[in-house]
Design a protein around this motif. Structure first.
Motif, PDB file in Angstrom:
ATOM      1  N   ASP A  52       0.790  -1.230   0.000  1.00 31.72           N
ATOM      2  CA  ASP A  52       0.000   0.000   0.000  1.00 31.72           C
ATOM      3  C   ASP A  52       0.817   1.272   0.000  1.00 31.72           C
ATOM      4  O   ASP A  52       0.335   2.319  -0.455  1.00 31.72           O
ATOM      5  CB  ASP A  52      -0.899   0.035   1.245  1.00 31.72           C
ATOM      6  CG  ASP A  52      -1.878  -1.126   1.297  1.00 31.72           C
ATOM      7  OD1 ASP A  52      -2.138  -1.728   0.233  1.00 31.72           O
ATOM      8  OD2 ASP A  52      -2.386  -1.428   2.396  1.00 31.72           O
ATOM      9  N   CYS A  53       2.034   1.235   0.539  1.00 30.39           N
ATOM     10  CA  CYS A  53       2.771   2.462   0.825  1.00 30.39           C
ATOM     11  C   CYS A  53       3.892   2.737  -0.179  1.00 30.39           C
ATOM     12  O   CYS A  53       4.498   1.817  -0.724  1.00 30.39           O
ATOM     13  CB  CYS A  53       3.373   2.392   2.233  1.00 30.39           C
ATOM     14  SG  CYS A  53       2.134   2.196   3.544  1.00 30.39           S
ATOM     15  N   SER A  54       4.139   4.002  -0.384  1.00 26.84           N
ATOM     16  CA  SER A  54       5.183   4.423  -1.327  1.00 26.84           C
ATOM     17  C   SER A  54       6.573   4.275  -0.720  1.00 26.84           C
ATOM     18  O   SER A  54       6.763   4.411   0.492  1.00 26.84           O
ATOM     19  CB  SER A  54       4.965   5.889  -1.731  1.00 26.84           C
ATOM     20  OG  SER A  54       3.729   6.045  -2.392  1.00 26.84           O
TER      21      SER A  54
ATOM     22  N   ILE B 272       9.990   5.712   0.059  1.00 24.98           N
ATOM     23  CA  ILE B 272      10.591   7.033   0.226  1.00 24.98           C
ATOM     24  C   ILE B 272      12.080   6.846   0.494  1.00 24.98           C
ATOM     25  O   ILE B 272      12.483   6.363   1.560  1.00 24.98           O
ATOM     26  CB  ILE B 272       9.912   7.807   1.374  1.00 24.98           C
ATOM     27  CG1 ILE B 272       8.425   8.004   1.050  1.00 24.98           C
ATOM     28  CG2 ILE B 272      10.599   9.150   1.592  1.00 24.98           C
ATOM     29  CD1 ILE B 272       7.636   8.708   2.132  1.00 24.98           C
TER      30      ILE B 272
ATOM     31  N   GLU C  16      10.816   5.241  -8.715  1.00 30.70           N
ATOM     32  CA  GLU C  16       9.902   6.148  -9.403  1.00 30.70           C
ATOM     33  C   GLU C  16       9.043   6.907  -8.390  1.00 30.70           C
ATOM     34  O   GLU C  16       8.733   6.405  -7.310  1.00 30.70           O
ATOM     35  CB  GLU C  16       9.004   5.376 -10.367  1.00 30.70           C
ATOM     36  CG  GLU C  16       9.748   4.611 -11.450  1.00 30.70           C
ATOM     37  CD  GLU C  16      10.514   5.524 -12.390  1.00 30.70           C
ATOM     38  OE1 GLU C  16      10.113   6.700 -12.538  1.00 30.70           O
ATOM     39  OE2 GLU C  16      11.523   5.071 -12.970  1.00 30.70           O
ATOM     40  N   GLN C  17       8.658   8.128  -8.752  1.00 30.36           N
ATOM     41  CA  GLN C  17       7.844   8.945  -7.863  1.00 30.36           C
ATOM     42  C   GLN C  17       6.537   8.223  -7.520  1.00 30.36           C
ATOM     43  O   GLN C  17       5.773   7.850  -8.394  1.00 30.36           O
ATOM     44  CB  GLN C  17       7.530  10.289  -8.535  1.00 30.36           C
ATOM     45  CG  GLN C  17       6.908  11.316  -7.618  1.00 30.36           C
ATOM     46  CD  GLN C  17       7.911  11.909  -6.652  1.00 30.36           C
ATOM     47  OE1 GLN C  17       9.107  11.767  -6.847  1.00 30.36           O
ATOM     48  NE2 GLN C  17       7.437  12.563  -5.617  1.00 30.36           N
ATOM     49  N   GLY C  18       6.286   8.018  -6.224  1.00 36.53           N
ATOM     50  CA  GLY C  18       5.047   7.383  -5.782  1.00 36.53           C
ATOM     51  C   GLY C  18       5.023   5.872  -5.904  1.00 36.53           C
ATOM     52  O   GLY C  18       4.020   5.240  -5.576  1.00 36.53           O
ATOM     53  N   GLU C  19       6.104   5.256  -6.373  1.00 38.47           N
ATOM     54  CA  GLU C  19       6.144   3.801  -6.554  1.00 38.47           C
ATOM     55  C   GLU C  19       6.033   3.091  -5.209  1.00 38.47           C
ATOM     56  O   GLU C  19       6.720   3.434  -4.250  1.00 38.47           O
ATOM     57  CB  GLU C  19       7.439   3.407  -7.253  1.00 38.47           C
ATOM     58  CG  GLU C  19       7.494   1.965  -7.716  1.00 38.47           C
ATOM     59  CD  GLU C  19       8.748   1.663  -8.515  1.00 38.47           C
ATOM     60  OE1 GLU C  19       8.781   0.598  -9.170  1.00 38.47           O
ATOM     61  OE2 GLU C  19       9.700   2.477  -8.494  1.00 38.47           O
ATOM     62  N   GLU C  20       5.120   2.106  -5.139  1.00 39.61           N
ATOM     63  CA  GLU C  20       4.946   1.368  -3.894  1.00 39.61           C
ATOM     64  C   GLU C  20       6.174   0.504  -3.600  1.00 39.61           C
ATOM     65  O   GLU C  20       6.868   0.045  -4.502  1.00 39.61           O
ATOM     66  CB  GLU C  20       3.697   0.480  -3.944  1.00 39.61           C
ATOM     67  CG  GLU C  20       2.386   1.205  -3.721  1.00 39.61           C
ATOM     68  CD  GLU C  20       1.850   1.865  -4.976  1.00 39.61           C
ATOM     69  OE1 GLU C  20       2.367   1.549  -6.074  1.00 39.61           O
ATOM     70  OE2 GLU C  20       0.920   2.692  -4.870  1.00 39.61           O
TER      71      GLU C  20
ATOM     72  N   GLN D 299       6.149  -2.823  -5.254  1.00 37.36           N
ATOM     73  CA  GLN D 299       6.463  -2.762  -6.679  1.00 37.36           C
ATOM     74  C   GLN D 299       7.969  -2.706  -6.903  1.00 37.36           C
ATOM     75  O   GLN D 299       8.497  -3.352  -7.807  1.00 37.36           O
ATOM     76  CB  GLN D 299       5.791  -1.539  -7.311  1.00 37.36           C
ATOM     77  CG  GLN D 299       4.275  -1.630  -7.397  1.00 37.36           C
ATOM     78  CD  GLN D 299       3.667  -0.366  -7.984  1.00 37.36           C
ATOM     79  OE1 GLN D 299       4.103   0.745  -7.693  1.00 37.36           O
ATOM     80  NE2 GLN D 299       2.645  -0.524  -8.801  1.00 37.36           N
TER      81      GLN D 299
ATOM     82  N   GLY E 145      15.921   9.520  -4.116  1.00 37.57           N
ATOM     83  CA  GLY E 145      15.183   8.696  -5.061  1.00 37.57           C
ATOM     84  C   GLY E 145      15.990   7.584  -5.697  1.00 37.57           C
ATOM     85  O   GLY E 145      15.541   6.978  -6.676  1.00 37.57           O
TER      86      GLY E 145
END
Length: 364
Positions: free
Chosen positions: A91-93, A95, A137-141, A144, A99
């Protein structure tokens, strides 16, 4: 061994439940559970930790995520459900300062991604070379990212009962017993079978008489001319007798040898995925006093109804306890191991390589 699973909610034994189920899969990084109870007062405050055991076996460590109360006839009661700790990874990105990760092994990168969630990471096999660079990647969980970098090393990640995750390949061990659905000489089911029900799906929908893998844009500088611009390789499925060709475009593979590896992998995967069977067994343990059933194990199957006599891979496991439906039951979804062979991974060639080779060929 305990007569029933032991459920803890926030460190306290919770025994006011009637039915339970646990689901584990090598295709999902997080495991899940559900409990049915006659009544439960939802706590709208802090998160509620969950730990489930069966005798000496850890089943699941995670969080309660959903409370479903109902007064509808035939559905009256409360259903509690949630996932292992790795549910947060889904569920979570991710950080990561800057990056990017640099010069880390797969194990180190996954450990860094999981550490903020209190999830440990271990590896069953060698994780391969270090990554020069891993871009997030920006916002990638988080899940993923882990899935992506694991695939680059031909590995997968899945949860274990402690709530941590492990890195490895399906087929890392063999089951303590085989699965049997056999007949006597008179056509009756044998008394020593351990499969009590089965459901089979045998399909040829995604199978083709010939797969053709082509590369349009990635080649090696060793290739030249038209062969460089349009490299291809093919594989044949002898079981598909009618004309059913399929052309696929490769991502990354460019040389003839790479394309041959990729098309052979794709053919094996499609053949493997055409056979999917779910077996029901009594109990949760592979043998009396043994380990509980887990996904990722290889198991010998003798299934005379579906004419299967070979080793299969356990893809997912469902453990249920429902006195209205036979008590302790295990559902095992199996597929041929070929369906889970890692995809060959190749570094993408320079995007201009094929055209440079073609120009050299034209210039002589």
């Amino acid at each position: 061994m305990a007569d029933s699973p032991e459920i803890e909610l926030d460190g306290k034994i919770y025994d006011d439940w009637q039915k339970c189920s646990f689901n584990f899969s090598i295709s999902d990084i997080a495991n899940s559970f559900a409990l049915t109870t006659p009544d439960f007062t939802p706590d709208h405050g802090e998160d509620m930790a969950v730990k489930a055991r069966f005798g000496d076996h850890e089943l699941l460590t995670g969080w309660l995520e959903e409370v479903d109360n109902s007064t509808v006839p035939d559905q009256e009661g409360t259903r509690l459900s949630g996932r292992s700790k790795a549910g947060d990874l889904v569920d979570c990105s991710a950080i990561v300062p800057g990056g990017e990760y640099h010069n880390l092994s797969l194990l180190e990168a996954c450990a860094g991604l999981c550490k903020p969630f209190g999830i440990g990471v271990s590896a069953l096999v060698d994780v391969g070379d270090r990554f020069d660079r891993i871009k997030i990647e920006q916002g990638e969980e988080v899940g993923q990212v882990i899935d992506r970098i694991c695939r680059e090393r031909g590995l997968m990640a899945w949860s274990v009962g402690s709530g941590d995750i492990v890195l490895g390949r399906p087929g890392f061990a063999r089951a303590q017993t085989d699965l049997r659905y056999r007949y006597t000489g008179s056509g009756q089911l044998r008394s020593d079978n351990n499969i009590i029900e089965l459901s089979a799906k045998l399909t040829k929908a995604n199978r083709h008489s010939k797969l053709i893998m082509r590369s349009q844009g990635q080649t090696s500088d060793d290739d030249f001319g038209i062969a460089a611009a349009q490299s291809e390789a093919a594989a044949v499925d002898d079981a598909v007798r009618r004309y059913r060709p399929k052309v696929l475009t490769s991502d990354g593979a460019g040389s003839s040898d790479q394309l041959r590896q990729r098309v052979n992998w794709e053919m094996a995967r499609r053949i493997g995925k055409s056979t999917a069977i779910t077996y029901q067994c009594e109990g949760w343990q592979q043998v009396p006093g043994g380990d509980i059933w887990r996904p990722g194990l290889l198991v010998a199957v003798e299934d005379q109804k579906n004419k299967i006599a070979e080793e299969m891979l356990i893809v997912s496991v469902g453990l249920t306890l429902d006195e209205d439906k036979g008590g302790y039951r295990t559902s095992l979804s199996v597929e041929p191991p070929a369906a889970w062979v890692p995809k060959p991974n190749f570094e993408k060639a320079d995007g201009d390589a094929q055209y440079a080779a073609l120009r050299r060929a034209v210039r002589g």
